[in-house]
Design a protein around this motif. Structure first.
Motif, PDB file in Angstrom:
ATOM      1  N   LEU A   1       0.945  -1.353   0.040  1.00  0.00           N
ATOM      2  CA  LEU A   1       0.056  -0.118   0.058  1.00  0.00           C
ATOM      3  C   LEU A   1       1.026   1.354   0.105  1.00  0.00           C
ATOM      4  CD1 LEU A   1      -2.563  -0.945   2.667  1.00  0.00           C
ATOM      5  CD2 LEU A   1      -2.564  -1.583   0.396  1.00  0.00           C
ATOM      6  N   LEU A   2       0.970   2.114  -1.012  1.00  0.00           N
ATOM      7  CA  LEU A   2       1.515   3.298  -1.218  1.00  0.00           C
ATOM      8  C   LEU A   2       0.989   4.307  -1.167  1.00  0.00           C
ATOM      9  CD1 LEU A   2       4.514   4.222  -1.944  1.00  0.00           C
ATOM     10  CD2 LEU A   2       3.993   3.686  -4.454  1.00  0.00           C
TER      11      LEU A   2
ATOM     12  N   PHE B   1       1.324  -9.032  12.646  1.00  0.00           N
ATOM     13  CA  PHE B   1       1.510  -7.421  12.418  1.00  0.00           C
ATOM     14  C   PHE B   1       2.874  -7.072  12.954  1.00  0.00           C
ATOM     15  CE2 PHE B   1       0.552  -3.141  12.480  1.00  0.00           C
ATOM     16  CZ  PHE B   1      -0.646  -3.032  11.857  1.00  0.00           C
ATOM     17  N   VAL B   2       3.531  -6.451  11.883  1.00  0.00           N
ATOM     18  CA  VAL B   2       4.852  -5.567  12.366  1.00  0.00           C
ATOM     19  C   VAL B   2       4.870  -4.334  12.345  1.00  0.00           C
ATOM     20  CG1 VAL B   2       7.173  -5.643  11.549  1.00  0.00           C
ATOM     21  CG2 VAL B   2       5.892  -7.626  11.309  1.00  0.00           C
ATOM     22  N   PHE B   3       5.246  -3.632  13.668  1.00  0.00           N
ATOM     23  CA  PHE B   3       5.188  -2.247  13.578  1.00  0.00           C
ATOM     24  C   PHE B   3       6.314  -1.381  13.168  1.00  0.00           C
ATOM     25  CE2 PHE B   3       2.211  -4.261  16.501  1.00  0.00           C
ATOM     26  CZ  PHE B   3       1.173  -3.436  16.708  1.00  0.00           C
ATOM     27  N   GLN B   4       6.202  -0.009  12.693  1.00  0.00           N
ATOM     28  CA  GLN B   4       7.173   0.518  12.243  1.00  0.00           C
ATOM     29  C   GLN B   4       8.405   0.797  13.263  1.00  0.00           C
ATOM     30  OE1 GLN B   4       6.198   4.702  11.175  1.00  0.00           O
ATOM     31  NE2 GLN B   4       8.404   5.034  10.312  1.00  0.00           N
ATOM     32  N   HIS B   5       7.899   0.878  14.559  1.00  0.00           N
ATOM     33  CA  HIS B   5       9.111   0.960  15.700  1.00  0.00           C
ATOM     34  C   HIS B   5       9.270  -0.306  16.259  1.00  0.00           C
ATOM     35  CE1 HIS B   5       9.861   5.114  14.844  1.00  0.00           C
ATOM     36  NE2 HIS B   5       8.585   5.393  14.915  1.00  0.00           N
TER      37      HIS B   5
ATOM     38  N   LEU C   1       2.517  -5.524   7.513  1.00  0.00           N
ATOM     39  CA  LEU C   1       3.845  -4.740   7.866  1.00  0.00           C
ATOM     40  C   LEU C   1       3.461  -3.287   7.635  1.00  0.00           C
ATOM     41  CD1 LEU C   1       5.505  -7.001   5.428  1.00  0.00           C
ATOM     42  CD2 LEU C   1       6.338  -7.093   7.928  1.00  0.00           C
ATOM     43  N   ASP C   2       3.498  -2.528   8.856  1.00  0.00           N
ATOM     44  CA  ASP C   2       3.355  -1.049   8.795  1.00  0.00           C
ATOM     45  C   ASP C   2       4.684  -0.208   8.836  1.00  0.00           C
ATOM     46  OD1 ASP C   2       2.169   1.329   8.849  1.00  0.00           O
ATOM     47  OD2 ASP C   2       1.578   1.236  11.071  1.00  0.00           O
ATOM     48  N   GLU C   3       4.849   0.168   7.685  1.00  0.00           N
ATOM     49  CA  GLU C   3       6.249   0.736   7.121  1.00  0.00           C
ATOM     50  C   GLU C   3       7.337   0.154   8.175  1.00  0.00           C
ATOM     51  OE1 GLU C   3       6.480   4.614   6.426  1.00  0.00           O
ATOM     52  OE2 GLU C   3       4.373   4.956   6.044  1.00  0.00           O
ATOM     53  N   PRO C   4       7.567  -1.089   7.818  1.00  0.00           N
ATOM     54  CA  PRO C   4       8.757  -1.821   8.670  1.00  0.00           C
ATOM     55  C   PRO C   4       9.935  -1.229   8.351  1.00  0.00           C
ATOM     56  CG  PRO C   4       8.145  -2.989   6.557  1.00  0.00           C
ATOM     57  CD  PRO C   4       7.188  -1.698   6.764  1.00  0.00           C
ATOM     58  N   PHE C   5      10.446  -0.736   7.435  1.00  0.00           N
ATOM     59  CA  PHE C   5      11.882  -0.232   7.330  1.00  0.00           C
ATOM     60  C   PHE C   5      11.848   1.455   7.546  1.00  0.00           C
ATOM     61  CE2 PHE C   5      11.424  -3.981   4.140  1.00  0.00           C
ATOM     62  CZ  PHE C   5      11.459  -5.007   5.338  1.00  0.00           C
TER      63      PHE C   5
ATOM     64  N   LEU D   1       2.244  -4.805   2.653  1.00  0.00           N
ATOM     65  CA  LEU D   1       3.336  -3.926   3.309  1.00  0.00           C
ATOM     66  C   LEU D   1       2.790  -2.375   3.097  1.00  0.00           C
ATOM     67  CD1 LEU D   1       6.987  -4.550   3.051  1.00  0.00           C
ATOM     68  CD2 LEU D   1       6.017  -2.348   2.193  1.00  0.00           C
ATOM     69  N   VAL D   2       2.588  -1.659   4.005  1.00  0.00           N
ATOM     70  CA  VAL D   2       2.299  -0.138   3.958  1.00  0.00           C
ATOM     71  C   VAL D   2       3.711   0.403   3.634  1.00  0.00           C
ATOM     72  CG1 VAL D   2       1.660   1.729   5.160  1.00  0.00           C
ATOM     73  CG2 VAL D   2       0.081  -0.089   4.864  1.00  0.00           C
TER      74      VAL D   2
END
Lengths: 358, 313
Positions: A33-34, A81-85, A163-167, A195-196
Motif C-alpha cells: 500500500l503506497l 503485525f509488524v510495527f514501524q518502531h 507490515l506497517d512501514e517496517p523499514f 506492506l505499507v
C-alpha cells in the motif's frame, strides 16, 4: 489466504481516513500500500488487522478467505503485525519475544516447551540471528530488531502478514538489504503479505502488486510495471518518481504544449480541454541541433553526472524548468557543458483526459 | 534547579562578561582569577550553610531531642499503649489506602495513557484535586458529608455507623490525600511508552489480562514502586486532613502524627520526639528508596526502542 476489503470507510472524529475503499488480495501475494502520509494506507492495514474497526455503516466488510471477520477481535484473526518502531517487548530476550505468541495460548492449544523451542530456533535461523537468542532488544541494531519483530509475527503461523512501514526507521543501506531479504523470505514462506510504505522505490521493488492511495481512496492497483508505465491518474505519475509537467491542451487526441503537438494513444475520443502533459525525465532526448518540429530549445542549468544516469536541469526559453535523465554513455558522447543551448525532444508523454468543465 | 547547578550557573554568569569588563574597567588578569576562584567557593558555602540550617539541623534535632534522656527513656516512650495504638492505627490506615490507591492509580493511568475517551481531561484534573486542595479542606469535606450534621449524618446515625471521629474517617481522609501519587507517577511514563507493545501482544493472541500482566506491568514496575513509596510516606505522615476527621481520641483515633502533637502539647518532649524519630526514619528510608527507583525508572525510559544504537551492518 485471500483477503477482500469491501466498501470500507473509516472516520476519526471529523476526519475521513478511508472513503468507501475496496481491495482484493490474492492468496500468497505480496502487495504494497503506497501513498503519502495521511492517505489512509496505515488505517486500511490496521482495519485488516482488526486494530481499528471500520465505520459501522452496514456497507463495509473485511473477508478472510470469504469469511467476514469485521466483528472478530484482533486476537482471533491470526494476523502477524509488524510495527514501524518494532514494538518488541524490551524486557524480554529475543527468544522470549519470538515465543510470546505461542506461550500465551490457552493450555489445550499451547505447544509443548520443546515444540516452542524448536519453532523459535527455526525462526531464528530464518532471520539469521541464531546466536542472538539471549540478547535483549536494546542490544540489537535497528535492522536486527525488525527481523526479530518479523520472526515474532511469523511464530503464530499467521494467515496474513501485515507490515506497517517496517523499514521506515532504518537508514537507506540497511533498508535496501532488508527489502531484498523480505522478498526472498516471502518467496520461501509464501504467506499473504501486505506492506505499507511511503517509499515508492521500496513499493515497486518488493511487491507483486502495488496499491497507490491518495486522500483516503485507492488511485490505482497494478503490478509495479503497470503503475509506473501506465499510471492511471495525475497523482500516480506524480507520486511515482520525478516527472516534468507542462501546461497544455488536448484536442482530438493530440496534446499541444509549448510549441509541440504529440499524439496521445488511447485518448482519441477524449473531450477537448486544458490538460497537463507529463513527461518522465528519462523519456526526453537531448540533441545539439534541432531535429524536426518536435523539440524545445533549452539552456543547461545544472549537471549532476553521479549515477547511471546523468541528471540534467534545463531551463526552457519560456522559463520552464525541465529535468532530463540521460544515460551516462550518451551524456559523455555528447560532451554537454553547463550553459549550452540544446534541443529536447520527448519520446513519450502522459496526458489524462480532462474532465468536463461546466 | 539543584544548589550545585545554581552555583554553576552563577559562576558562568560571573565569568562570562569578562570581555565587556576589560574594556570598561580594565581589571588585571590577576583580579579576575581571584574573583573566579572565590565566587564558586562563596556560593557553595552559602548553599551548604542554607541546607544545614533548614534541612540537616532540624533532622538532627529530632534525634538529639529523642535521645536527650538516654536510650532507655527513648524506648520507654514506646511502652505507652496509646503510642502503640497510634502506630497500629497509622499502619491500618496506610495498609488500607495503599493497595486501594495502587489499584486505582494503575487503572486510571492505564485508561488515560492508552485510550481515548470523553472526559479524559476532566479525569486528569480530578486526580490532581487532592494536590490543589488544602488537607484541612479535604478533612472538612468528609465531616460535611458523614458528620452528624452532614448530608449522610442522620442516615448513618440511624444505622449506628460512625465514620467521622472513627477509623473509617481516618482511612477515607488518608485515601483522599494520597489519591494522586501512583497515577501521577505512571501517566507520563505510560504515555511515553505508547501502546504499540500491547497491540503487538494482542495481535499475537494475548488476552487483555495477559498483555497487562506480561507487557504493561513489567514496563512500569519501577514507576509503580516509586509511586507506592511516595504514597506510603504521605499516608503515614498525613496530619491535616486526618486531624479534622479524627477527633484526637487517645488510644482510639490517634495516628502517629496526631499523637506526636498531643505529646508535645503535654510537654512530654522525649516521647514526642521519639515518635517523631520513627516518622523521620521512615522519611530517610523513603528518600533512599526513591533515589534508587528514580534511577531505575530512568533506565526504563532510556531503553525505549528508538533506533539509537549504531547500525551493526
Amino acid at each position: 489466504m485471500g483477503i477482500e476489503v469491501q466498501n470500507v470507510s473509516k472516520t476519526f472524529r471529523s476526519f475521513k481516513a478511508l472513503k468507501d475503499v475496496s481491495l482484493k488480495v490474492e492468496d500468497g501475494e505480496l502487495i504494497t500500500l503506497l501513498g503519502p502520509s495521511g492517505s489512509g494506507k496505515t488505517t486500511l492495514l490496521r482495519i485488516i488487522a482488526g486494530l481499528e474497526l471500520p465505520d459501522d455503516d452496514n456497507k463495509g466488510s473485511v473477508l478472510f478467505s470469504g469469511e467476514d471477520v469485521a466483528k472478530k477481535h484482533v486476537r482471533d484473526r491470526q494476523v502477524g503485525f509488524v510495527f514501524q518502531h518494532y514494538a518488541l517487548f524490551k524486557h524480554m530476550s529475543v527468544f522470549d519475544n519470538i515465543a510470546f505468541g505461542l506461550r500465551v495460548r490457552p493450555k489445550h492449544e499451547r505447544p509443548s516447551k520443546q515444540a516452542i523451542a524448536d519453532k523459535v530456533t527455526s525462526l531464528l535461523k530464518l532471520i539469521q540471528l541464531e546466536q542472538f537468542a539471549t540478547r535483549f532488544p536494546s542490544q540489537l541494531s535497528g535492522g536486527q530488531r525488525q527481523r526479530v519483530a518479523l520472526a515474532r509475527a511469523l511464530a503464530i503461523e499467521p494467515r496474513v502478514l501485515l507490515l506497517d512501514e517496517p523499514f521506515g526507521a532504518l537508514d537507506a543501506k540497511v533498508r535496501q538489504g532488508l527489502r531484498t531479504w523480505l522478498r526472498r523470505l516471502h518467496d520461501e514462506v509464501h504467506v499473504t503479505t501486505i506492506l505499507v510504505t511511503h517509499d515508492q522505490e521500496e513499493a515497486l521493488e518488493v511487491a507483486d502488486r502495488v496499491v497507490v492511495m491518495n486522500q483516503s481512496k485507492i488511485e490505482q492497483v497494478g503490478t509495479p510495471e503497470e503503475v509506473f508505465h501506465k499510471p492511471a491518474s495525475e497523482f500516480v505519475i506524480d507520486f511515482l518518481g520525478n516527472v516534468n509537467v507542462f501546461k497544455g491542451r488536448l484536442e482530438s487526441g493530440r496534446a499541444h504544449f509549448d510549441s509541440l503537438a504529440m499524439d496521445v494513444p488511447g485518448l482519441a475520443h477524449a473531450p477537448t480541454g486544458n490538460a497537463n502533459v507529463y513527461i518522465r525525465p528519462h523519456d526526453l532526448e537531448i540533441d545539439r541541433t534541432k531535429i524536426g518540429s518536435q523539440s524545445l530549445a533549452a539552456n543547461i542549468e545544472r549537471i549532476n553526472p553521479a549515477g547511471a544516469h546523468a541528471k540534467l536541469t534545463l531551463l526552457g526559453v519560456d522559463g520552464n524548468e525541465i529535468q532530463v535523465d540521460l544515460p551516462f554513455e550518451r551524456f559523455t558522447a555528447l560532451n554537454l557543458k553547463q550553459g549550452e543551448l540544446v534541443y529536447v525532444s520527448p519520446r513519450k508523454v502522459h496526458v489524462f483526459a480532462p474532465e468536463y468543465m461546466i | 534547579m539543584s544548589p550545585l547547578q545554581e552555583t554553576q550557573r552563577l559562576k558562568n554568569q560571573t565569568t562570562l562578561p569578562n570581555t565587556v569588563q576589560t574594556t570598561v574597567l580594565k581589571p588585571t588578569a590577576k583580579f579576575i582569577d581571584l574573583l573566579s576562584s572565590l565566587v564558586p567557593g562563596f556560593l557553595i558555602t552559602l548553599a551548604v550553610g542554607f541546607m544545614t540550617l533548614f534541612l540537616v539541623l532540624p533532622l538532627a534535632v529530632i534525634f538529639i531531642e529523642a535521645f536527650k534522656l538516654g536510650i532507655v527513656e527513648y524506648f520507654k516512650s514506646f511502652q505507652d499503649p496509646s503510642a502503640w495504638h497510634a502506630i497500629k492505627l497509622t499502619l491500618i490506615a496506610t495498609g488500607i489506602s495503599l493497595p486501594l490507591n495502587l489499584v486505582f492509580g494503575i487503572a486510571a493511568a492505564w485508561a488515560i495513557a492508552k485510550f481515548e475517551f470523553v472526559g479524559k481531561s476532566v479525569l486528569i484534573t480530578l486526580i490532581d484535586l487532592p494536590f490543589a486542595v488544602s488537607p484541612i479542606i479535604s478533612g472538612l469535606i468528609f465531616v460535611l458529608m458523614f458528620g452528624l450534621q452532614g448530608w449522610f449524618g442522620a442516615w448513618l446515625a440511624e444505622r449506628d455507623l460512625q465514620i467521622i471521629f472513627a477509623v473509617p474517617g481516618i482511612v477515607l481522609a488518608t485515601i483522599f490525600v494520597t489519591f494522586p501519587f501512583v497515577a501521577r507517577e505512571l501517566i507520563p511514563l505510560m504515555q511515553e511508552q505508547g501502546s504499540d507493545e500491547e497491540q503487538a501482544a494482542i495481535s499475537l493472541g494475548a488476552t487483555g489480562w495477559q498483555s497487562f500482566y506480561y507487557i504493561t506491568l513489567p514496563n512500569i514496575k519501577w514507576a509503580v514502586l516509586y509511586g507506592v513509596i511516595l504514597c506510603n510516606a504521605r499516608a503515614m505522615g498525613e496530619f491535616g486532613a486526618v486531624s479534622v476527621v479524627s477527633g484526637h481520641i487517645r488510644g482510639k483515633t490517634n495516628t502517629v502524627p496526631l499523637h506526636i502533637e498531643i505529646l508535645y502539647n503535654e510537654y512530654n518532649v522525649v516521647a514526642a520526639f521519639a515518635m517523631a524519630s520513627l516518622l523521620a526514619l521512615m522519611g530517610l528510608v523513603t528518600l533512599a528508596l526513591k533515589t534508587f527507583l528514580e534511577w531505575k525508572v530512568q533506565q526504563d525510559r532510556n531503553t525505549t526502542l528508538e533506533p539509537t544504537l549504531a547500525e551493526v551492518h
